[in-house]
Design an enzyme around this catalytic site. Sequence first.
Site, PDB file in Angstrom:
ATOM      1  CE  LYS A  43     -13.956 -55.853  68.706  1.00 58.05           C
ATOM      2  NZ  LYS A  43     -12.689 -56.573  68.580  1.00 58.05           N
ATOM      3  NE  ARG A  52     -11.626 -60.363  71.098  1.00 56.87           N
ATOM      4  CZ  ARG A  52     -10.476 -60.839  70.649  1.00 56.87           C
ATOM      5  NH1 ARG A  52      -9.582 -60.031  70.152  1.00 56.87           N
ATOM      6  NH2 ARG A  52     -10.227 -62.124  70.686  1.00 56.87           N
ATOM      7  N   GLY A  90      -7.721 -49.782  67.829  1.00 59.71           N
ATOM      8  CA  GLY A  90      -6.540 -49.764  68.688  1.00 59.71           C
ATOM      9  C   GLY A  90      -6.597 -48.752  69.818  1.00 59.71           C
ATOM     10  CG  MET A 120     -11.348 -47.638  73.850  1.00 64.14           C
ATOM     11  SD  MET A 120     -13.110 -47.598  73.894  1.00 64.14           S
ATOM     12  CE  MET A 120     -13.560 -48.185  72.301  1.00 64.14           C
ATOM     13  NE  ARG A 139     -12.313 -52.911  61.981  1.00 65.94           N
ATOM     14  CZ  ARG A 139     -11.474 -52.632  62.966  1.00 65.94           C
ATOM     15  NH1 ARG A 139     -11.924 -52.163  64.094  1.00 65.94           N
ATOM     16  NH2 ARG A 139     -10.196 -52.835  62.822  1.00 65.94           N
ATOM     17  CG  HIS A 142      -1.068 -48.338  65.922  1.00 64.88           C
ATOM     18  ND1 HIS A 142      -0.351 -47.174  65.833  1.00 64.88           N
ATOM     19  CD2 HIS A 142      -2.237 -48.019  66.512  1.00 64.88           C
ATOM     20  CE1 HIS A 142      -1.049 -46.199  66.377  1.00 64.88           C
ATOM     21  NE2 HIS A 142      -2.198 -46.684  66.805  1.00 64.88           N
ATOM     22  NE  ARG A 198      -9.411 -13.254  46.991  1.00 67.56           N
ATOM     23  CZ  ARG A 198      -9.763 -14.488  47.355  1.00 67.56           C
ATOM     24  NH1 ARG A 198      -9.370 -15.514  46.635  1.00 67.56           N
ATOM     25  NH2 ARG A 198     -10.489 -14.678  48.442  1.00 67.56           N
ATOM     26  NE  ARG A 219     -11.780  -8.782  44.931  1.00 66.10           N
ATOM     27  CZ  ARG A 219     -11.400  -9.443  46.025  1.00 66.10           C
ATOM     28  NH1 ARG A 219     -12.304  -9.881  46.874  1.00 66.10           N
ATOM     29  NH2 ARG A 219     -10.143  -9.664  46.255  1.00 66.10           N
ATOM     30  CD  GLU A 235     -16.191  -8.394  50.158  1.00 70.26           C
ATOM     31  OE1 GLU A 235     -15.498  -9.374  50.465  1.00 70.26           O
ATOM     32  OE2 GLU A 235     -15.886  -7.617  49.232  1.00 70.26           O
ATOM     33  CB  SER A 272     -20.125 -12.854  44.354  1.00 67.75           C
ATOM     34  OG  SER A 272     -19.290 -13.881  44.825  1.00 67.75           O
ATOM     35  N   GLY A 279     -18.981 -12.655  49.783  1.00 68.41           N
ATOM     36  CA  GLY A 279     -17.587 -12.792  50.225  1.00 68.41           C
ATOM     37  C   GLY A 279     -17.602 -13.164  51.691  1.00 68.41           C
ATOM     38  CB  THR A 280     -18.527 -16.324  53.361  1.00 67.46           C
ATOM     39  OG1 THR A 280     -17.783 -17.121  52.447  1.00 67.46           O
ATOM     40  CG2 THR A 280     -19.985 -16.320  52.986  1.00 67.46           C
ATOM     41  CG  ASN A 281     -12.828 -15.479  52.767  1.00 67.53           C
ATOM     42  OD1 ASN A 281     -13.279 -16.555  53.127  1.00 67.53           O
ATOM     43  ND2 ASN A 281     -12.120 -15.324  51.646  1.00 67.53           N
ATOM     44  CG  ASP A 282     -13.585  -9.098  53.702  1.00 70.99           C
ATOM     45  OD1 ASP A 282     -12.817  -8.881  54.653  1.00 70.99           O
ATOM     46  OD2 ASP A 282     -13.243  -8.977  52.509  1.00 70.99           O
ATOM     47  CB  CYS A 305     -16.457 -15.950  45.654  1.00 75.36           C
ATOM     48  SG  CYS A 305     -16.493 -14.263  46.278  1.00 75.36           S
ATOM     49  CE1 TYR A 365     -20.398 -17.945  42.217  1.00 77.93           C
ATOM     50  CE2 TYR A 365     -22.465 -17.163  41.292  1.00 77.93           C
ATOM     51  CZ  TYR A 365     -21.215 -16.904  41.831  1.00 77.93           C
ATOM     52  OH  TYR A 365     -20.789 -15.625  41.994  1.00 77.93           O
TER      53      TYR A 365
HETATM   54  C1  PEP Z   1     -14.234 -12.679  50.820  1.00 76.90           C
HETATM   55  O1  PEP Z   1     -14.127 -11.711  51.569  1.00 76.90           O
HETATM   56  O2  PEP Z   1     -14.888 -13.689  51.131  1.00 76.90           O
HETATM   57  C2  PEP Z   1     -13.564 -12.694  49.517  1.00 76.90           C
HETATM   58  C3  PEP Z   1     -13.742 -13.666  48.678  1.00 76.90           C
HETATM   59  O3  PEP Z   1     -12.703 -11.679  49.270  1.00 76.90           O
HETATM   60  P1  PEP Z   1     -11.219 -11.582  49.854  1.00 76.90           P
HETATM   61  O4  PEP Z   1     -10.919 -12.880  50.521  1.00 76.90           O
HETATM   62  O5  PEP Z   1     -10.351 -11.302  48.696  1.00 76.90           O
HETATM   63  O6  PEP Z   1     -11.346 -10.431  50.786  1.00 76.90           O
HETATM   64 MG    MG Z   2     -13.444  -9.878  50.690  1.00 72.09          MG
END
Ligand code: PEP
Ligand code: MG
Length: 873
Positions: free
Chosen positions: A22, A92, A101, A103, A336, A454, A560, A616, A743, A762, A764-767, A829, A849
Amino acid sequence: MEKYVYLFSEGNKDMRDILGGKGANLAEMVNMGLPVPKGFTITTEACNKYYKDNQTLDKIIEEEINDAIERLEAVTGKKVGGMTNPLLLSVRSGSPISMPGMMDTILNLGLNDDIAEKMAKDKDSIRFIYDSYRRLIMMFADVVRGYSKDEFEKIIADIKEEKNYTSDLDLTAEDMYDIAMESKKVYRKLVKEEFPQNPKIQLMEAVKAVFRSWNTERAKVYRKMNNISETLGTAVNVQEMVYGNLTNDSLTGVVFSRNPSNGEKDLYGEYLEKAQGEDIVSGVRTPKDINDLKKEYPKIYKDLKDISKLLEKHYKDMQDMEFTVEKGKLYMLQTRSGKRTTLAALKIAINMVEEKLIKKEEALMRIEPDKLEEVLHPSFDKEALKKANMIAIGLPASPGASIGQIYFTVEDVINAKKEGKNPILVRVETSPEDIEGMSTAVGILTVRGGMTSHAAVVARAMGKCCVCGCHEVFIDERHKTMICGDNTFEEGTTISLNGTTGRVYEGEVALSESGIDEAFETFMSWAVNTKKIGVMANADTEKDAEVALSFGAEGIGLCRTEHMFFEEDKIFAMRKMIVASNSEEREKALKELLPMQMLDFQNLFRVMNHKKVIIRFLDPPLHEFLPKTKEEITVLAKSLKITDEELTLKIESLKEFNPMMGHRGCRLAITYPEIAVMQTRAIIEAAIRVTKDGCEVYPELMIPLVSDVNEFKYLKDIIKETATDIMDKYKVNIPYEIGTMIEIPRSAVMSDEIAKEAEFFSYGTNDLTQMTYGFSRDDAGTFLNDYYEKGIFKHDLFKTIDTSGVGKLLDVSIKLARKTRPTMQLGICGEHGGDGKSVEFCHKIGLDYVSCSPYRVPIAILAAAQAVIKENN
Ligand code: PEP
Ligand code: MG
């Protein structure tokens, strides 16, 4: 020496870190020669020093404030505490990042008994002065001393009731005088001291109170929600008062240079005659549309429009401005960058490129990838709307559609959410205290308040569906009901809110698909042309694949196959395969599965004609697929011609202590290679069939959960042999590749070895996240929240990639893999593939990718484009 106070004429827009948004913009407007009431800014550094000094105001800062006051007195010709020409001030807050809103503000500082008496010359001025004085007393009690406004508001309510007034405007000069005197008494009763008469003391106390408001609970919640640093602090703007409630040609308003709801290029906003800014924001009186200003005060409207154009050109962005007209003269109180819906943001960005105000790259950077989700969400189905029963209509404050159950308090909303409901917060009007309830609710409905109240501003910022100013609704707070005409709706009743039209419907109205329009398509085409990294989709069905393609997916990065068996008849065959006692039974079950798989693959290939499809192999955590209920067990036992008890024993024997690390992924096919054979047959035969119909397919066969090259090689050989046999049989050649998921940490660090056999990876970043941290994906949800709340982890590890640990494994793996196979295709993935920050990381470490769920494809595309733009700057 540190400088803690800047006159507006000494600052500029680039000083927002110390002057706050401000203050920096007020300074900039002064530099541009715009009409701004004179004033100065006390810096955020002064605020931080105030906290460092145990909440005391350093003498040096006090001296600088006094010095600035003297300079202000010199340019205004008025004097703080002066009896003839008193200088009245507003105080102000204003932090470097806007926290609307959250503060505090105090107006009319400098008034006291003597000055009020001296200024009150005639009836009109008596009413005005004592109205200002009573507001000051109330705000001072609230903001500086921490007492609620309720008792002060009650004085007005009592007089109105006693005298049968319907509006505040009915209050006479005598009434206002009485209210001010009564307010002083209430102040004395609450605070246990007199209201301070010394204007300098009022000012210093107000400055400290604004510093303290940086640390209120609601401000902290807002910062947490919006990832704003706790260390920024707030600046304080001290400014000569101008009064929108002084005369009949005085007014106050809020105006946007373009429509923040839909992006249309026209002034958009509201104003109230004879009012102060807080009257608009609080929603107590319903303001007039800015188009009425055009008719009633054409000169002011024109000046405002000219200023708005000038500011847009200067800032190259849509502006949200506050203004006041005192005795026919226009003053700008704030400008602003305006908060807007994503729909509006897209349109404004595109229009500004067409107007040559900004470049395409700037337009692409204007939208946070995650915000795109707002436009990807469904709206109500047009046909269903025609049949729906509308119960009320209010203002379309924040677009979208929400269906949920009504609750009337923040606490009830939070509890309902915990019970798995979709609560809609219904309030007379919202205040900053309601912030948590608003963020928890799926939609917001208020009885009072305009488009800039608000509720409206906060809901739009949250991208949450909101209907405001719905006067046809009456809330009975005691009985927790909502009354619309003849109907009474109990707490927990389902309603449907249309934030785009302001309409409220009884029950559940069917939703339609997304609200994607031409602006979205244009914007996304720019992003596609800018990004470098590929964006594929995780899709298991034809329908998912179609959605993914419509959003611009370049292929399927993860199909999957176990998800293809979720439907009733298929899961049955799948269960038979899982509980089979010997290979003969398993072969039989697999024979049943084969035609189903083949048909599904054909359909998928047809949709993905000419595009890559990464399939897969089965990776079913067994507990997700085993029958659970008694009925399911009976049906399956019957089909297997065994007793319920025998099947139950079998299921018991298959139970694992940690299924996430159990007999899943490639481990299943190592034990039962016939599964891999069946899946290879299904894929290759499906490919042969669709190829005959003229489709071009590129299947890539992916083996999950590999930890060692020998595991991979064993299955690869089986797949190759099966595929070759089939292709020989049909005398066709289908180009295909065999790769793996990385993974498990071991496979990441063994990537050079595995790459000797695997043609693609690929991640598998979840596992990989699960196994790197040793957190079970199924159980971590119960305790990870403690980590986030205690600040041990800064963000959800399963949403945004941990760049330092898991990211390091990716980096190591990529380097090792490319050493063995330089042109190897590498992608990701896991869920992270659809998260903006993670996509940027994937771009940086050189992945080819990302693959994510279909609705997140546009988010990934935009994040990928932004990563390129950031890199080039
Ligand atoms: C993973 O592990 O990142 C994955 C894509 O496989 P899933 O989630 O099916 O285990
Ligand atoms: Mg997995």
